[in-house]
Design an enzyme around this catalytic site. Structure first.
Site, PDB file in Angstrom:
ATOM      1  N   ASP A  78      -9.013   3.371  -5.989  1.00 35.55           N
ATOM      2  CA  ASP A  78      -7.573   3.558  -5.815  1.00 35.55           C
ATOM      3  C   ASP A  78      -6.870   3.534  -7.173  1.00 35.55           C
ATOM      4  O   ASP A  78      -6.052   4.408  -7.497  1.00 35.55           O
ATOM      5  CB  ASP A  78      -7.048   2.439  -4.909  1.00 35.55           C
ATOM      6  CG  ASP A  78      -5.575   2.560  -4.578  1.00 35.55           C
ATOM      7  OD1 ASP A  78      -5.042   3.689  -4.600  1.00 35.55           O
ATOM      8  OD2 ASP A  78      -4.944   1.520  -4.295  1.00 35.55           O
ATOM      9  N   ARG A 123       5.586  16.880  -3.231  1.00 38.55           N
ATOM     10  CA  ARG A 123       5.415  15.442  -3.559  1.00 38.55           C
ATOM     11  C   ARG A 123       3.983  14.967  -3.325  1.00 38.55           C
ATOM     12  O   ARG A 123       3.668  13.816  -3.590  1.00 38.55           O
ATOM     13  CB  ARG A 123       6.326  14.605  -2.650  1.00 38.55           C
ATOM     14  CG  ARG A 123       7.820  14.770  -2.873  1.00 38.55           C
ATOM     15  CD  ARG A 123       8.572  14.052  -1.744  1.00 38.55           C
ATOM     16  NE  ARG A 123       8.306  12.625  -1.748  1.00 38.55           N
ATOM     17  CZ  ARG A 123       8.255  11.876  -0.634  1.00 38.55           C
ATOM     18  NH1 ARG A 123       8.453  12.403   0.556  1.00 38.55           N
ATOM     19  NH2 ARG A 123       8.016  10.585  -0.719  1.00 38.55           N
ATOM     20  N   LYS A 124       3.150  15.806  -2.756  1.00 37.54           N
ATOM     21  CA  LYS A 124       1.800  15.374  -2.361  1.00 37.54           C
ATOM     22  C   LYS A 124       0.781  15.750  -3.434  1.00 37.54           C
ATOM     23  O   LYS A 124       0.737  16.897  -3.885  1.00 37.54           O
ATOM     24  CB  LYS A 124       1.411  16.019  -1.029  1.00 37.54           C
ATOM     25  CG  LYS A 124       2.288  15.573   0.112  1.00 37.54           C
ATOM     26  CD  LYS A 124       1.913  16.232   1.412  1.00 37.54           C
ATOM     27  CE  LYS A 124       2.524  17.609   1.532  1.00 37.54           C
ATOM     28  NZ  LYS A 124       2.353  18.197   2.865  1.00 37.54           N
TER      29      LYS A 124
END
Ligand SMILES: CCCCCCCC(=O)SCCNC(=O)CCNC(=O)[C@H](O)C(C)(C)COP(=O)(O)OP(=O)(O)OC[C@H]1O[C@@H](n2cnc3c(N)ncnc32)[C@H](O)[C@@H]1OP(=O)(O)O
Length: 166
Positions: A78, A123-124
């Site tokens: 992450d 935005r992705k």
């Protein structure tokens, strides 16, 4: 399956990579210098804006004896994907991620993290990351979707850099 980046020891590529800036008060569990319990990951950027980190995870983060806990493995992936997104000047949070735990990740041995942005749409931002051992073998593979958010106000942009998170 993604191939590991062809960047060998970071020290050999001192001219090709630059260190990722991080504010002194950064308390992020993954990369914050101000978090005494954190992983203290230090990232470098390749010329292609891929995020790379070489680190050793201590045995206090073990799951199986001698191996890193699965939750920490997800954290490593992450954080690496997050840095790849940030490298493009974007402030984004993890919306979705998946982990392919291919081989156990040893604790107390140097491992390598690599991350990059694979696709953008508004935005992705889709990402992926790898954890490799010292021989370049892929141990874990993550994929993520990051969504841009408004950056938090910076308490001291002159002294501490662009975002508290780095
Ligand atoms: C600030 C930098 C910190 C970096 C820290 C390191 C990384 C982290 O660990 S972040 C911590 C973990 N993440 C979180 O806590 C995030 C919690 N989630 C949230 O706050 C929100 O869901 C947030 C801000 C990510 C997105 O919310 P919101 O702005 O409402 O977006 P949302 O409408 O749900 O989704 C945006 C788009 O993604 C799409 N989408 C959502 N989920 C998926 C999915 N799984 N697959 C494909 N598309 C998806 C939506 O359909 C939407 O598409 P479109 O814009 O085309 O309609």
């Amino acid at each position: 399956m993604t191939k590991p980046l062809q960047v060998e020891k970071l020290t050999r590529y001192a001219d090709a990579v630059r260190k990722f800036a991080s504010a002194a008060q950064n308390r992020c569990f993954g990369c914050g210098a101000a978090n005494e319990h954190g992983l203290h990951l230090e990232f470098y950027l390749t010329q292609e804006l891929h995020a790379v980190c070489e680190t050793t995870v201590g045995d206090f983060f073990e799951g199986p004896k001698g191996f890193v806990h699965g939750g920490i493995i997800a954290t490593l992936l992450d954080e690496t994907m997050s840095k790849a997104v940030r490298a493009h000047g974007l402030v984004a949070m993890t919306r979705h991620m998946e982990v392919d735990y291919q081989r156990p990740v040893p604790s107390s041995e140097e491992i390598r993290l690599e991350g990059r942005v694979t696709r953008n749409e508004g935005r992705k931002h889709w990402t992926e990351a790898l954890i490799l051992n010292g021989h370049g073998k892929v141990l874990a593979h993550g994929k993520g979707l990051f969504i841009e958010v408004k950056p938090a106000p910076d308490p001291d942009p002159v002294k501490d850099g662009p975002t508290p998170h780095g």
